[in-house]
Write a protein that holds these residues in place. Sequence first.
Motif, short mmCIF file in Angstrom:
data_model
loop_
_atom_site.label_atom_id
_atom_site.label_comp_id
_atom_site.label_asym_id
_atom_site.label_seq_id
_atom_site.Cartn_x
_atom_site.Cartn_y
_atom_site.Cartn_z
N TYR A 1 0.84 -1.21 0.00
CA TYR A 1 0.00 0.00 0.00
C TYR A 1 0.86 1.25 0.00
CZ TYR A 1 -3.48 -3.46 1.19
OH TYR A 1 -4.30 -4.56 1.16
N TRP A 2 0.43 2.23 -0.76
CA TRP A 2 1.24 3.44 -0.97
C TRP A 2 0.35 4.67 -0.99
CZ3 TRP A 2 6.02 1.64 -0.74
CH2 TRP A 2 6.26 0.32 -1.17
N LEU A 3 1.03 5.80 -0.92
CA LEU A 3 0.34 7.08 -1.11
C LEU A 3 1.15 7.86 -2.14
CD1 LEU A 3 -1.30 9.47 1.36
CD2 LEU A 3 0.61 10.35 0.02
N LEU B 1 -3.20 5.35 -2.36
CA LEU B 1 -4.04 6.50 -2.02
C LEU B 1 -3.61 7.67 -2.89
CD1 LEU B 1 -4.02 6.29 1.90
CD2 LEU B 1 -5.87 5.60 0.36
N PHE B 2 -4.55 8.23 -3.62
CA PHE B 2 -4.25 9.35 -4.51
C PHE B 2 -4.50 10.64 -3.74
CE2 PHE B 2 -4.58 12.40 -7.84
CZ PHE B 2 -3.97 11.88 -8.96
N CYS C 1 -3.02 22.29 -1.99
CA CYS C 1 -4.33 22.88 -2.26
C CYS C 1 -5.03 23.02 -0.91
CB CYS C 1 -5.13 21.98 -3.20
SG CYS C 1 -5.33 20.30 -2.59
N LYS C 2 -6.15 23.69 -0.91
CA LYS C 2 -6.84 23.96 0.36
C LYS C 2 -8.21 23.30 0.41
CE LYS C 2 -4.98 28.59 0.66
NZ LYS C 2 -5.30 29.97 0.96
N PRO C 3 -8.41 22.38 1.35
CA PRO C 3 -7.34 21.75 2.12
C PRO C 3 -6.74 20.58 1.35
CG PRO C 3 -9.45 20.92 2.84
CD PRO C 3 -9.73 21.85 1.70
N PRO C 4 -5.52 20.19 1.66
CA PRO C 4 -4.97 18.97 1.05
C PRO C 4 -5.85 17.78 1.43
CG PRO C 4 -3.28 20.18 2.27
CD PRO C 4 -4.59 20.81 2.62
N HIS C 5 -5.97 16.81 0.55
CA HIS C 5 -6.90 15.70 0.83
C HIS C 5 -6.58 14.46 0.00
CE1 HIS C 5 -8.52 17.98 -2.59
NE2 HIS C 5 -8.97 16.82 -3.02
N VAL C 6 -7.09 13.33 0.48
CA VAL C 6 -7.07 12.10 -0.30
C VAL C 6 -8.32 12.09 -1.16
CG1 VAL C 6 -7.11 9.58 -0.23
CG2 VAL C 6 -5.81 10.85 1.50
N ALA C 7 -8.15 11.81 -2.46
CA ALA C 7 -9.27 11.92 -3.40
C ALA C 7 -9.77 10.58 -3.91
CB ALA C 7 -8.88 12.79 -4.59
N GLY C 8 -8.93 9.56 -3.88
CA GLY C 8 -9.38 8.29 -4.43
C GLY C 8 -8.38 7.17 -4.22
N VAL D 1 -9.28 3.01 -9.09
CA VAL D 1 -10.04 1.86 -8.59
C VAL D 1 -11.38 2.32 -8.03
CG1 VAL D 1 -10.14 0.03 -6.86
CG2 VAL D 1 -8.00 0.50 -8.05
N SER D 2 -11.32 3.35 -7.19
CA SER D 2 -12.54 3.76 -6.50
C SER D 2 -12.43 5.20 -6.04
CB SER D 2 -12.75 2.84 -5.30
OG SER D 2 -13.95 3.17 -4.65
N GLU D 3 -13.50 5.93 -6.26
CA GLU D 3 -13.57 7.30 -5.75
C GLU D 3 -13.80 7.25 -4.25
OE1 GLU D 3 -14.88 10.02 -8.27
OE2 GLU D 3 -14.45 11.58 -6.80
N LEU D 4 -13.31 8.23 -3.54
CA LEU D 4 -13.56 8.33 -2.10
C LEU D 4 -14.27 9.64 -1.82
CD1 LEU D 4 -10.10 7.21 -0.66
CD2 LEU D 4 -12.24 5.92 -0.52
N GLU D 5 -15.04 9.64 -0.76
CA GLU D 5 -15.48 10.93 -0.24
C GLU D 5 -14.22 11.65 0.21
OE1 GLU D 5 -18.25 10.05 2.94
OE2 GLU D 5 -19.12 8.46 1.71
N THR D 6 -14.11 12.92 -0.12
CA THR D 6 -12.91 13.69 0.18
C THR D 6 -12.50 13.54 1.65
OG1 THR D 6 -13.41 15.29 -1.53
CG2 THR D 6 -11.93 16.01 0.22
#
Length: 155
Positions: free
Chosen positions: A4-6, A50-51, A56-63, A104-109
């Motif tokens: 697993y990676w980011l 993890l993408f 950016c504001k705020p930084p986040h995991v998107a998918g 693979v899959s979208e995530l809630e921000t």
Amino acid sequence: MVNYWLMKSEPHVYSWAQLVKDGSTHWDGVRNYQARNIMRDEMALGDKVLFYHSNCKPPHVAGIARVCREAYPDFTAQDIYSKYFDPRASPDNPRWMMVDIEPVSELETIRLPDLRANGALDGMPLLRKGQRLSVQSVSEEHFQIVCAMGGISKI
DNA sequence: GCCAACGTTGGC
DNA sequence: GCCAACGTTGGC
């Protein structure tokens, strides 16, 4: 074994939405040896990613993405018209490597402050002060927790 | 826009 | 091989 990676990307440079639109992409432009070594030596087909949107504001995991091609030379290093051009790279010694990933899959921000607020993620490299590495390891446990925070129960 | 943290470069 | 100077990242 799946690892697993980011992976970080500035959304105005290359976004999750663009990855979804493209279907897959080559992760070009990494010019840091530690990040390159991870891609070259450790990332394997099927590994989960993890993408992350940085700067950016705020930084986040998107998918969630997945490695769909293992390391090969980053050709932008040998392209004089690329902003990633490196005169030290050559066909014999490509110097920089990249992998391909696909969505693979979208995530809630999942915002960085929310990641920080989750005690179960203590010790996650991303949350360490001064952590700049654009490709980094994530433990399976942390990966699953982040996915759960984004509305994906099991991946 | 600021600046802390970190990586790289290059003179010595 | 050391380390000062410099450049970059990326949160804030």
